[in-house]
Design a protein around this motif. Structure first.
Motif, PDB file in Angstrom:
ATOM      1  N   GLN A 238      77.937 -49.156 -70.769  1.00 51.20           N
ATOM      2  CA  GLN A 238      79.335 -49.007 -71.164  1.00 51.20           C
ATOM      3  C   GLN A 238      80.210 -49.736 -70.151  1.00 51.20           C
ATOM      4  O   GLN A 238      79.890 -49.805 -68.963  1.00 51.20           O
ATOM      5  N   THR A 239      81.349 -50.261 -70.617  1.00 51.71           N
ATOM      6  CA  THR A 239      82.332 -50.848 -69.714  1.00 51.71           C
ATOM      7  C   THR A 239      83.686 -50.210 -69.973  1.00 51.71           C
ATOM      8  O   THR A 239      84.071 -49.988 -71.127  1.00 51.71           O
ATOM      9  N   LEU A 240      84.410 -49.912 -68.896  1.00 51.45           N
ATOM     10  CA  LEU A 240      85.731 -49.311 -69.019  1.00 51.45           C
ATOM     11  C   LEU A 240      86.818 -50.349 -69.227  1.00 51.45           C
ATOM     12  O   LEU A 240      87.900 -50.022 -69.715  1.00 51.45           O
ATOM     13  N   HIS A 241      86.525 -51.592 -68.853  1.00 50.35           N
ATOM     14  CA  HIS A 241      87.502 -52.674 -69.008  1.00 50.35           C
ATOM     15  C   HIS A 241      86.863 -53.845 -69.733  1.00 50.35           C
ATOM     16  O   HIS A 241      85.637 -54.015 -69.708  1.00 50.35           O
ATOM     17  N   ALA A 242      87.697 -54.662 -70.359  1.00 54.61           N
ATOM     18  CA  ALA A 242      87.200 -55.833 -71.082  1.00 54.61           C
ATOM     19  C   ALA A 242      86.515 -56.800 -70.121  1.00 54.61           C
ATOM     20  O   ALA A 242      86.952 -56.988 -68.982  1.00 54.61           O
ATOM     21  N   LEU A 243      85.440 -57.396 -70.584  1.00 60.65           N
ATOM     22  CA  LEU A 243      84.742 -58.435 -69.827  1.00 60.65           C
ATOM     23  C   LEU A 243      84.989 -59.755 -70.537  1.00 60.65           C
ATOM     24  O   LEU A 243      84.704 -59.893 -71.729  1.00 60.65           O
ATOM     25  N   ASP A 244      85.547 -60.719 -69.807  1.00 57.61           N
ATOM     26  CA  ASP A 244      85.840 -62.002 -70.445  1.00 57.61           C
ATOM     27  C   ASP A 244      85.776 -63.129 -69.432  1.00 57.61           C
ATOM     28  O   ASP A 244      85.634 -62.893 -68.232  1.00 57.61           O
ATOM     29  N   ARG A 245      85.880 -64.372 -69.947  1.00 57.52           N
ATOM     30  CA  ARG A 245      85.856 -65.564 -69.100  1.00 57.52           C
ATOM     31  C   ARG A 245      87.110 -66.403 -69.293  1.00 57.52           C
ATOM     32  O   ARG A 245      87.078 -67.623 -69.150  1.00 57.52           O
ATOM     33  N   SER A 246      88.219 -65.790 -69.591  1.00 62.12           N
ATOM     34  CA  SER A 246      89.425 -66.542 -69.934  1.00 62.12           C
ATOM     35  C   SER A 246      90.252 -66.918 -68.714  1.00 62.12           C
ATOM     36  O   SER A 246      91.305 -67.540 -68.855  1.00 62.12           O
ATOM     37  N   THR A 247      89.817 -66.525 -67.519  1.00 60.36           N
ATOM     38  CA  THR A 247      90.586 -66.790 -66.305  1.00 60.36           C
ATOM     39  C   THR A 247      89.895 -67.845 -65.454  1.00 60.36           C
ATOM     40  O   THR A 247      88.670 -67.865 -65.342  1.00 60.36           O
ATOM     41  N   CYS A 248      90.681 -68.679 -64.816  1.00 61.01           N
ATOM     42  CA  CYS A 248      90.164 -69.893 -64.179  1.00 61.01           C
ATOM     43  C   CYS A 248      89.482 -69.633 -62.839  1.00 61.01           C
ATOM     44  O   CYS A 248      88.449 -70.229 -62.539  1.00 61.01           O
ATOM     45  N   LEU A 249      90.031 -68.762 -62.005  1.00 57.80           N
ATOM     46  CA  LEU A 249      89.542 -68.620 -60.641  1.00 57.80           C
ATOM     47  C   LEU A 249      88.431 -67.587 -60.506  1.00 57.80           C
ATOM     48  O   LEU A 249      87.640 -67.647 -59.567  1.00 57.80           O
ATOM     49  N   GLU A 250      88.378 -66.642 -61.409  1.00 52.60           N
ATOM     50  CA  GLU A 250      87.401 -65.558 -61.349  1.00 52.60           C
ATOM     51  C   GLU A 250      87.408 -64.897 -62.718  1.00 52.60           C
ATOM     52  O   GLU A 250      88.409 -64.975 -63.438  1.00 52.60           O
ATOM     53  N   ALA A 251      86.331 -64.226 -63.105  1.00 53.26           N
ATOM     54  CA  ALA A 251      86.276 -63.593 -64.415  1.00 53.26           C
ATOM     55  C   ALA A 251      85.448 -62.316 -64.355  1.00 53.26           C
ATOM     56  O   ALA A 251      84.416 -62.256 -63.678  1.00 53.26           O
ATOM     57  N   THR A 252      85.896 -61.295 -65.072  1.00 55.01           N
ATOM     58  CA  THR A 252      85.199 -60.010 -65.063  1.00 55.01           C
ATOM     59  C   THR A 252      83.799 -60.126 -65.661  1.00 55.01           C
ATOM     60  O   THR A 252      82.871 -59.460 -65.198  1.00 55.01           O
TER      61      THR A 252
ATOM     62  N   ALA B 151      81.935 -64.915 -75.940  1.00 54.73           N
ATOM     63  CA  ALA B 151      83.031 -64.156 -76.542  1.00 54.73           C
ATOM     64  C   ALA B 151      83.300 -62.891 -75.725  1.00 54.73           C
ATOM     65  O   ALA B 151      82.380 -62.279 -75.185  1.00 54.73           O
ATOM     66  N   PRO B 152      84.568 -62.478 -75.600  1.00 57.31           N
ATOM     67  CA  PRO B 152      84.909 -61.297 -74.796  1.00 57.31           C
ATOM     68  C   PRO B 152      84.194 -60.040 -75.277  1.00 57.31           C
ATOM     69  O   PRO B 152      83.870 -59.895 -76.454  1.00 57.31           O
ATOM     70  N   ILE B 153      83.962 -59.125 -74.338  1.00 60.84           N
ATOM     71  CA  ILE B 153      83.348 -57.827 -74.632  1.00 60.84           C
ATOM     72  C   ILE B 153      84.420 -56.760 -74.441  1.00 60.84           C
ATOM     73  O   ILE B 153      84.965 -56.593 -73.347  1.00 60.84           O
ATOM     74  N   ALA B 154      84.751 -56.047 -75.511  1.00 56.54           N
ATOM     75  CA  ALA B 154      85.814 -55.044 -75.468  1.00 56.54           C
ATOM     76  C   ALA B 154      85.346 -53.806 -74.712  1.00 56.54           C
ATOM     77  O   ALA B 154      84.139 -53.549 -74.586  1.00 56.54           O
ATOM     78  N   PRO B 155      86.286 -53.006 -74.175  1.00 53.97           N
ATOM     79  CA  PRO B 155      85.907 -51.747 -73.544  1.00 53.97           C
ATOM     80  C   PRO B 155      85.088 -50.895 -74.510  1.00 53.97           C
ATOM     81  O   PRO B 155      85.396 -50.802 -75.700  1.00 53.97           O
ATOM     82  N   GLY B 156      84.024 -50.271 -73.973  1.00 55.91           N
ATOM     83  CA  GLY B 156      83.143 -49.477 -74.818  1.00 55.91           C
ATOM     84  C   GLY B 156      81.702 -49.844 -74.580  1.00 55.91           C
ATOM     85  O   GLY B 156      81.325 -50.282 -73.484  1.00 55.91           O
TER      86      GLY B 156
END
Length: 395
Positions: free
Chosen positions: A212-226, A253-258
């Motif tokens: 499970q993840t409490l926050h979204a996991l994505d790669r949309s940010t340039c310097l670092e990504a969750t 593709a991003p992974i939504a919380p859950g």
């Protein structure tokens, strides 16, 4: 939609020889004005094709991604080399207009927005450019040297539609719409059936919930990504290394919380690479990061490679984005300590895109692949609460 032509990037993972064989099975050509056989300097793929629509002759030119031989495994470019297309494009435009007598010239470019923008500013004569590689969502077309340029995101999440009004073989007006491919759009029954058939053998494995993840996991940010922080923390725990690196990929593709499924872990690293280790000196780490920052933020778009900053854990980098090549990093810390240029640090990484083959000593593979490492990390820590750590800080 149907297709008239394509150009290539990750398709080269099959190897150029196999890609050519697969291309013969398509009902449309793979185009590449900038891909050449090393021995003969002849085109690997057709550089263009001609379409006839509504009484118009349309020339289509393809430019494949030119970073395949720069940043990807050697097998991707075996026996071929790439250019930007700058030298080849003017002559091809002239040939299409004056010999093939086309009314319009279209360009399919997988160079990304910065490189394509610079190319079009230097080479006139393209009417429309459909751009890819940097995954940008262009809602209003860019006009470059009278060329209409669009890019429509990634992952099949958006459809870019360009409606042209033609008078006497010239574009006199255009309308552009960027449409989200949302769940409200019903899939085509035949295509949906093909997707289901492809998924069936793997459906139960991919659907397995592994955390499970409490926050979204994505790669949309340039310097670092969750999303990459999950991968990197998993690598550190698996290996006990001082630091970890992965490439600044934009896919996934991003992974939504859950819940997180096995399918979503493969979404993060589809090739499921083995986790490797290498000993890097502080000087090598500094130089590697300077090189990566240049490839990301170079003032010369032709020197950019279209990715984001290299992902890392265990480091903190303070840098000036606007500084010239080789002078961006202001300070660099390993944990809480300034990096020691002479000390060797045990470094975990995945793929040569993260740590080039020319760097380090005692390079070796572990027995663990990326997906298994992330699954084990989730088993130990779920629900995870990963956020941006500030590994790269622009000052």
């Amino acid at each position: 939609m149907g297709f008239d032509a394509m150009t290539a990037h990750w398709d080269f993972a099959y190897g150029p020889k196999r890609l050519l064989e697969l291309g013969q099975q398509l009902t449309y050509p793979i185009l590449g004005i900038n891909v050449f056989h090393k021995n003969a300097s002849t085109n690997v793929f057709p550089p263009y094709q001609i379409l006839e629509r509504a009484g118009l002759r349309i020339g289509i030119i393809g430019i494949a991604s030119n970073i395949v031989a720069k940043t990807m495994p050697l097998s991707f470019s075996k026996g071929v080399y790439f250019t930007t297309g700058l030298q080849e494009l003017p002559g091809m435009i002239s040939y299409l207009m004056h010999t093939e007598n086309v009314d319009l010239v279209f360009l399919l470019s997988h160079l990304g927005i910065p490189q394509t923008h610079k190319l079009l500013s230097e080479v006139p004569g393209i009417d429309v450019c459909l751009c890819a590689h940097t995954h940008d969502r262009i809602r209003h077309p860019l006009l470059v040297n009278d060329t209409i340029m669009i890019e429509s995101g990634s992952h099949g999440a958006f459809l870019g539609e360009l409606l042209l009004t033609i008078n006497n073989g010239r574009i006199v007006a255009y309308e552009h719409t960027l449409t989200e491919v949302s769940e409200s759009i019903a899939p085509h029954p035949v295509m949906q059936s093909l997707v289901e058939q492809a998924l069936d053998p793997f459906r139960s494995k991919l659907a397995e919930v592994v955390g499970q993840t409490l926050h979204a996991l994505d790669r949309s940010t340039c310097l670092e990504a969750t999303m990459d922080n999950l991968l990197l923390q998993s690598m550190l725990e698996t290996t006990g290394a001082d630091m970890a690196f992965s490439n600044g990929w934009r896919y996934g593709a991003p992974i939504a919380p859950g819940p997180i499924t096995m399918g979503q872990l493969y979404n993060i690293t589809p090739m499921d690479p083995v986790i490797s280790l290498v000993e890097l000196t502080g000087t090598e780490i500094w130089q590697m990061l300077e090189d990566n920052l240049e490839k990301t933020f170079s003032i010369d778009a032709y020197q950019q490679v279209g990715g984001y900053v290299k992902r890392t854990a265990g480091l903190r980098v303070y840098f000036k984005m606007e500084n010239p090549k080789g002078a961006r990093i202001q300070s660099l810390f390993v944990g809480a300590e300034p990096i020691d240029p002479y000390h060797s640090y045990t470094t975990a990484f995945v793929t040569e895109q993260a740590v080039p083959q020319c760097l380090g000593t005692n390079r070796r593979d572990t027995d663990t692949h990326a997906v298994d490492a992330m699954r084990a990390y989730l088993h130990r820590h779920s629900p995870i609460n990963l956020s941006l750590e500030g590994t790269f800080i622009s000052v």
